[in-house]
Design a protein around this motif. Structure first.
Motif, PDB file in Angstrom:
ATOM      1  N   SER A   1      -3.986-100.540   0.557  1.00 12.05           N
ATOM      2  CA  SER A   1      -3.746-101.670   1.366  1.00 12.05           C
ATOM      3  C   SER A   1      -3.838-101.525   2.859  1.00 12.05           C
ATOM      4  O   SER A   1      -4.003-100.199   2.968  1.00 12.05           O
ATOM      5  CB  SER A   1      -2.760-102.645   1.073  1.00 12.05           C
ATOM      6  OG  SER A   1      -1.512-102.021   1.468  1.00 12.05           O
ATOM      7  N   ASP A   2      -3.830-102.472   3.669  1.00 15.81           N
ATOM      8  CA  ASP A   2      -4.087-102.243   5.173  1.00 15.81           C
ATOM      9  C   ASP A   2      -2.377-101.769   5.536  1.00 15.81           C
ATOM     10  O   ASP A   2      -2.289-101.692   6.761  1.00 15.81           O
ATOM     11  CB  ASP A   2      -4.391-103.624   5.951  1.00 15.81           C
ATOM     12  CG  ASP A   2      -3.514-104.627   5.455  1.00 15.81           C
ATOM     13  OD1 ASP A   2      -2.468-104.500   4.719  1.00 15.81           O
ATOM     14  OD2 ASP A   2      -3.799-105.854   6.307  1.00 15.81           O
ATOM     15  N   ASP A   3      -1.571-101.596   4.834  1.00 17.01           N
ATOM     16  CA  ASP A   3      -0.323-101.101   5.327  1.00 17.01           C
ATOM     17  C   ASP A   3      -0.152 -99.527   4.891  1.00 17.01           C
ATOM     18  O   ASP A   3       0.752 -98.984   5.297  1.00 17.01           O
ATOM     19  CB  ASP A   3       0.926-101.742   4.469  1.00 17.01           C
ATOM     20  CG  ASP A   3       0.781-101.586   3.166  1.00 17.01           C
ATOM     21  OD1 ASP A   3       0.064-100.871   2.408  1.00 17.01           O
ATOM     22  OD2 ASP A   3       1.466-102.623   2.446  1.00 17.01           O
ATOM     23  N   GLY A   4      -1.302 -98.963   4.454  1.00 18.69           N
ATOM     24  CA  GLY A   4      -1.113 -97.426   3.989  1.00 18.69           C
ATOM     25  C   GLY A   4      -0.492 -97.023   2.975  1.00 18.69           C
ATOM     26  O   GLY A   4      -0.237 -95.899   2.547  1.00 18.69           O
ATOM     27  N   LEU A   5      -0.051 -98.031   2.145  1.00 20.83           N
ATOM     28  CA  LEU A   5       0.598 -97.743   0.755  1.00 20.83           C
ATOM     29  C   LEU A   5      -0.389 -97.909  -0.429  1.00 20.83           C
ATOM     30  O   LEU A   5      -1.379 -98.862  -0.252  1.00 20.83           O
ATOM     31  CB  LEU A   5       1.945 -98.705   0.609  1.00 20.83           C
ATOM     32  CG  LEU A   5       2.713 -98.410   1.719  1.00 20.83           C
ATOM     33  CD1 LEU A   5       3.986 -99.299   1.431  1.00 20.83           C
ATOM     34  CD2 LEU A   5       3.485 -97.131   1.901  1.00 20.83           C
ATOM     35  N   LEU A   6       0.033 -97.388  -1.514  1.00 24.15           N
ATOM     36  CA  LEU A   6      -0.825 -97.764  -2.734  1.00 24.15           C
ATOM     37  C   LEU A   6       0.052 -98.643  -3.636  1.00 24.15           C
ATOM     38  O   LEU A   6       0.970 -98.525  -3.800  1.00 24.15           O
ATOM     39  CB  LEU A   6      -0.924 -96.581  -3.814  1.00 24.15           C
ATOM     40  CG  LEU A   6      -1.707 -96.522  -4.921  1.00 24.15           C
ATOM     41  CD1 LEU A   6      -3.115 -96.948  -4.742  1.00 24.15           C
ATOM     42  CD2 LEU A   6      -1.240 -95.366  -5.890  1.00 24.15           C
ATOM     43  N   HIS A   7      -0.788 -99.832  -3.876  1.00 21.64           N
ATOM     44  CA  HIS A   7      -0.024-100.800  -4.776  1.00 21.64           C
ATOM     45  C   HIS A   7      -0.719-100.568  -6.293  1.00 21.64           C
ATOM     46  O   HIS A   7      -1.753-100.572  -6.698  1.00 21.64           O
ATOM     47  CB  HIS A   7      -0.517-102.180  -4.444  1.00 21.64           C
ATOM     48  CG  HIS A   7      -0.148-102.562  -3.066  1.00 21.64           C
ATOM     49  ND1 HIS A   7       0.606-103.826  -2.703  1.00 21.64           N
ATOM     50  CD2 HIS A   7      -0.071-102.139  -1.691  1.00 21.64           C
ATOM     51  CE1 HIS A   7       0.829-103.778  -1.589  1.00 21.64           C
ATOM     52  NE2 HIS A   7       0.505-102.694  -0.830  1.00 21.64           N
ATOM     53  N   TYR A   8       0.379-100.178  -6.804  1.00 22.26           N
ATOM     54  CA  TYR A   8       0.131 -99.497  -8.527  1.00 22.26           C
ATOM     55  C   TYR A   8       0.423-100.493  -9.577  1.00 22.26           C
ATOM     56  O   TYR A   8       1.638-100.872  -9.408  1.00 22.26           O
ATOM     57  CB  TYR A   8       0.788 -98.272  -8.487  1.00 22.26           C
ATOM     58  CG  TYR A   8       0.427 -97.596  -9.878  1.00 22.26           C
ATOM     59  CD1 TYR A   8      -0.987 -96.767  -9.768  1.00 22.26           C
ATOM     60  CD2 TYR A   8       1.251 -97.373 -11.076  1.00 22.26           C
ATOM     61  CE1 TYR A   8      -1.152 -95.929 -10.709  1.00 22.26           C
ATOM     62  CE2 TYR A   8       0.816 -96.821 -12.014  1.00 22.26           C
ATOM     63  CZ  TYR A   8      -0.181 -95.950 -12.010  1.00 22.26           C
ATOM     64  OH  TYR A   8      -0.847 -95.391 -13.160  1.00 22.26           O
TER      65      TYR A   8
END
Length: 300
Positions: free
Chosen positions: A77-84
């Motif tokens: 996402s645009d927050d640099g985290l992976l949404h798993y």
């Protein structure tokens, strides 16, 4: 398994994965991950058929696989985290329970990005930093520092900027390297050196350029000396994929590395990927070669 013992095993497994990947050129093959042994016993690092590895003797998940266009809605996402995304079944048991336990214990995981069949690019260690039941997803961070962030689901602007820089360095660039080296059969396009640990994925147009995207047509598999020479415009590649060495370097007298490693490359055609879609973008080569020519013109 006692948490201290599990943590030590993880450390050793992660070290092996990253060392082995570097020897290959940044990636691992499915067979070597499935055939991993430690302390005389077999302990596969990935699951045979699922995108998550939960060894029976581990309290928390060991590794997860993110596959573009796969069956789950895993997404950066645009927050640099992976949404798993949650795995199938009860969100409070099975695979999801062990992922949630990794959140509670802070145990590091291995993230594998599967871009090509049977090829895995590792990013490790990564950490589960939040659970979003309303979105049926866990948040995965690429750095341990995010385990200390009070609310990872709502990062501040500086935190997002840091996370995005990390994603570029630790996720996008390794994936780019894997794609480029595989396209070139893990060989330097200039000299055909085959040792993956000595090869880089060089950008034709740099990151800072508006068209300097991390895509295979904007990349070249180059050994470290030819990558450095290319970046410093001692070596150029024409739009017709021919190597040119700067005149001042051609006229220089030094040792065998200069003679055989650079001067003898002058006039050679580079080795191209077999797939036409992976071959260097001609316009990008032309623009980059113009920079090489400008250096040549400015040389004394």
């Amino acid at each position: 398994m006692e948490s201290a013992l599990e943590a030590e095993l993880r450390r050793r497994i992660i070290a092996w994965v990253m060392d082995r990947a570097e020897a290959n050129g940044g990636f691992l093959h499915r067979d070597e991950l499935l055939d991993f042994h430690i302390d005389g016993r077999k302990l596969p690092v990935i699951d045979y058929s699922r995108g998550i590895r939960n060894p029976a003797v581990f309290g928390s998940t060991l590794s997860i696989v993110s596959t573009p266009h796969g069956p789950y809605d895993d997404a950066e996402s645009d927050d640099g985290l992976l949404h798993y995304a949650y795995r199938e079944g009860d969100p409070w048991s099975g695979d999801n329970r062990k992922l949630r336990n990794a959140l509670d214990t802070g145990m590091p995981l291995i993230l594998f990005r599967k871009e090509v069949k049977n090829i895995y690019t590792p990013v490790a260690p990564v950490y589960v930093v939040d659970d979003e039941p309303e979105n049926r997803a866990f948040l995965i961070a690429l750095d341990e520092s995010f385990t200390f962030v009070p609310d990872p689901a709502h990062l501040t602007t500086p935190q997002k900027q840091y996370a995005l820089r990390l994603a570029k360095q630790r996720l996008h660039q390794p994936i780019f390297r894997t794609r480029v080296l595989l396209a070139y059969d893990t060989r330097c396009a200039v000299c055909e050196l085959k040792h993956g640990s000595l090869l880089d994925a060089a950008h034709i147009l740099p990151d800072s350029h508006e068209r300097g995207i991390p895509a295979v047509p904007n990349g070249l598999a180059l050994c470290k000396i030819h990558h450095a020479a290319y970046d410093q415009n001692f070596l150029g590649i024409t739009p017709d994929c021919r190597v040119e060495i700067a005149l001042d370097l051609l006229e220089e007298v030094d040792g065998p590395m200069l003679k055989h490693g650079l001067q003898e490359m002058h006039g050679r055609d580079i080795r191209l990927p077999r797939r036409r879609a992976d071959r260097p973008d001609r316009d990008a080569l032309a623009e980059r070669f113009h920079t090489f020519e400008q250096r040549a013109a400015a040389a004394p």
